[in-house]
Design a protein around this motif. Structure first.
Motif, short mmCIF file in Angstrom:
data_model
loop_
_atom_site.label_atom_id
_atom_site.label_comp_id
_atom_site.label_asym_id
_atom_site.label_seq_id
_atom_site.Cartn_x
_atom_site.Cartn_y
_atom_site.Cartn_z
N GLN A 249 0.84 -1.20 0.00
CA GLN A 249 0.00 0.00 0.00
C GLN A 249 0.87 1.25 0.00
O GLN A 249 0.58 2.20 -0.72
N GLU A 250 1.91 1.26 0.81
CA GLU A 250 2.81 2.42 0.84
C GLU A 250 3.46 2.66 -0.51
O GLU A 250 3.68 3.81 -0.90
N ARG A 251 3.75 1.60 -1.23
CA ARG A 251 4.37 1.72 -2.56
C ARG A 251 3.33 1.85 -3.67
O ARG A 251 3.67 1.80 -4.85
N GLU A 252 2.09 2.01 -3.26
CA GLU A 252 0.95 2.21 -4.18
C GLU A 252 0.79 1.07 -5.19
O GLU A 252 0.37 1.28 -6.32
N LEU A 253 1.09 -0.15 -4.76
CA LEU A 253 0.88 -1.33 -5.59
C LEU A 253 -0.54 -1.86 -5.45
O LEU A 253 -1.00 -2.63 -6.30
N VAL A 254 -1.19 -1.48 -4.39
CA VAL A 254 -2.57 -1.87 -4.13
C VAL A 254 -3.25 -0.72 -3.38
O VAL A 254 -2.60 0.00 -2.64
N GLY A 255 -4.54 -0.57 -3.61
CA GLY A 255 -5.29 0.51 -2.96
C GLY A 255 -5.82 0.12 -1.60
O GLY A 255 -5.33 -0.83 -0.97
N ARG A 256 -6.83 0.85 -1.17
CA ARG A 256 -7.44 0.57 0.14
C ARG A 256 -8.07 -0.82 0.12
O ARG A 256 -8.80 -1.17 -0.80
N CYS A 257 -7.78 -1.58 1.14
CA CYS A 257 -8.30 -2.94 1.20
C CYS A 257 -8.83 -3.28 2.58
O CYS A 257 -8.84 -4.44 2.98
N ASP A 258 -9.26 -2.26 3.32
CA ASP A 258 -9.90 -2.52 4.60
C ASP A 258 -11.29 -3.11 4.34
O ASP A 258 -11.86 -2.92 3.27
N ILE A 259 -11.83 -3.81 5.30
CA ILE A 259 -13.08 -4.54 5.11
C ILE A 259 -14.24 -3.62 4.73
O ILE A 259 -15.08 -3.97 3.90
N VAL A 260 -14.30 -2.42 5.28
CA VAL A 260 -15.39 -1.49 4.96
C VAL A 260 -15.31 -1.06 3.50
O VAL A 260 -16.32 -1.06 2.78
N SER A 261 -14.12 -0.71 3.03
CA SER A 261 -13.95 -0.28 1.63
C SER A 261 -14.25 -1.42 0.66
O SER A 261 -14.95 -1.23 -0.34
N VAL A 262 -13.72 -2.59 0.95
CA VAL A 262 -13.92 -3.74 0.05
C VAL A 262 -15.38 -4.14 0.01
O VAL A 262 -15.95 -4.35 -1.07
N LEU A 263 -16.02 -4.23 1.16
CA LEU A 263 -17.44 -4.60 1.20
C LEU A 263 -18.28 -3.55 0.49
O LEU A 263 -19.23 -3.88 -0.24
N GLY A 264 -17.94 -2.27 0.65
CA GLY A 264 -18.66 -1.19 -0.04
C GLY A 264 -18.58 -1.35 -1.55
O GLY A 264 -19.57 -1.15 -2.26
N GLU A 265 -17.40 -1.71 -2.06
CA GLU A 265 -17.24 -1.92 -3.50
C GLU A 265 -18.01 -3.16 -3.97
O GLU A 265 -18.61 -3.15 -5.04
#
Length: 177
Positions: A136-152
């Motif tokens: 995430q720090e290297r911007e290889l993947v975005g937000r992946c917390d459970i709230v964000s993922v479930l929202g998507e």
């Protein structure tokens, strides 16, 4: 008048004694990570005394119940840091995790490569979570917390991008539905 003073003291004593007995920290196992498949769940705990446990069950609820019976302690899920999905229905599982198990809203959601059953035996939950944080720090993947993922998953697209993990660590990202 003396009776009125004794009643609050007795009530407070009973309430405090009951809370200490039922809520003891030593009577619980604290879940750190779970790998959830279609027919099994692998649990990893914060305590070094608790081994990684895999339970064959057709639902996470049954697996948790069986793990509590075999371990002799209730499993507390409120501090869970990592959920790894393996070929199961992401939206249903994450909804269960967030609303019934009440995992932390910052809990990372990932998926795994083919070796899912062995993932938490080969790498610690701390190492896997750290690999995702670095990605995430290297911007290889975005937000992946459970709230964000479930929202998507529940949103218009009905899919979400999550990190993919293996025993080597971060492998890339994958779209789940």
């Amino acid at each position: 008048m003396k009776k009125l003073r004794i009643i609050p003291v007795m009530l407070a004593t009973m309430l405090l004694t009951g809370c200490v007995k039922d809520r003891s920290v030593s009577n619980k196992r604290y879940l750190r990570a779970a790998v959830i498949g279609n027919d099994s769940v692998t649990f990893s705990f914060f305590s070094n005394e608790d081994d990684v446990v895999t339970v064959a069950a057709d639902s996470p609820e049954k697996a948790r119940y069986e793990a509590e019976l075999s371990g002799g302690k209730e499993i507390f899920t409120g501090y869970t840091e990592l959920i790894v999905l393996d070929g199961c229905n992401g939206a249903d599982i994450l909804d269960l995790m967030l609303n019934k198990w009440r995992v932390s809203p910052s809990c990372i959601v990932a998926c795994c490569t083919e070796e899912s059953g062995e993932l938490l035996y080969e790498r610690s939950a701390e190492e896997l979570e750290g690999a995702v944080r670095i990605a995430q720090e290297r911007e290889l993947v975005g937000r992946c917390d459970i709230v964000s993922v479930l929202g998507e998953l529940l949103g218009e697209r009905k899919s979400a991008e999550v990190p993919e993990l293996s025993s080597s660590g971060f492998e890339g990202k994958r779209r789940i539905e």
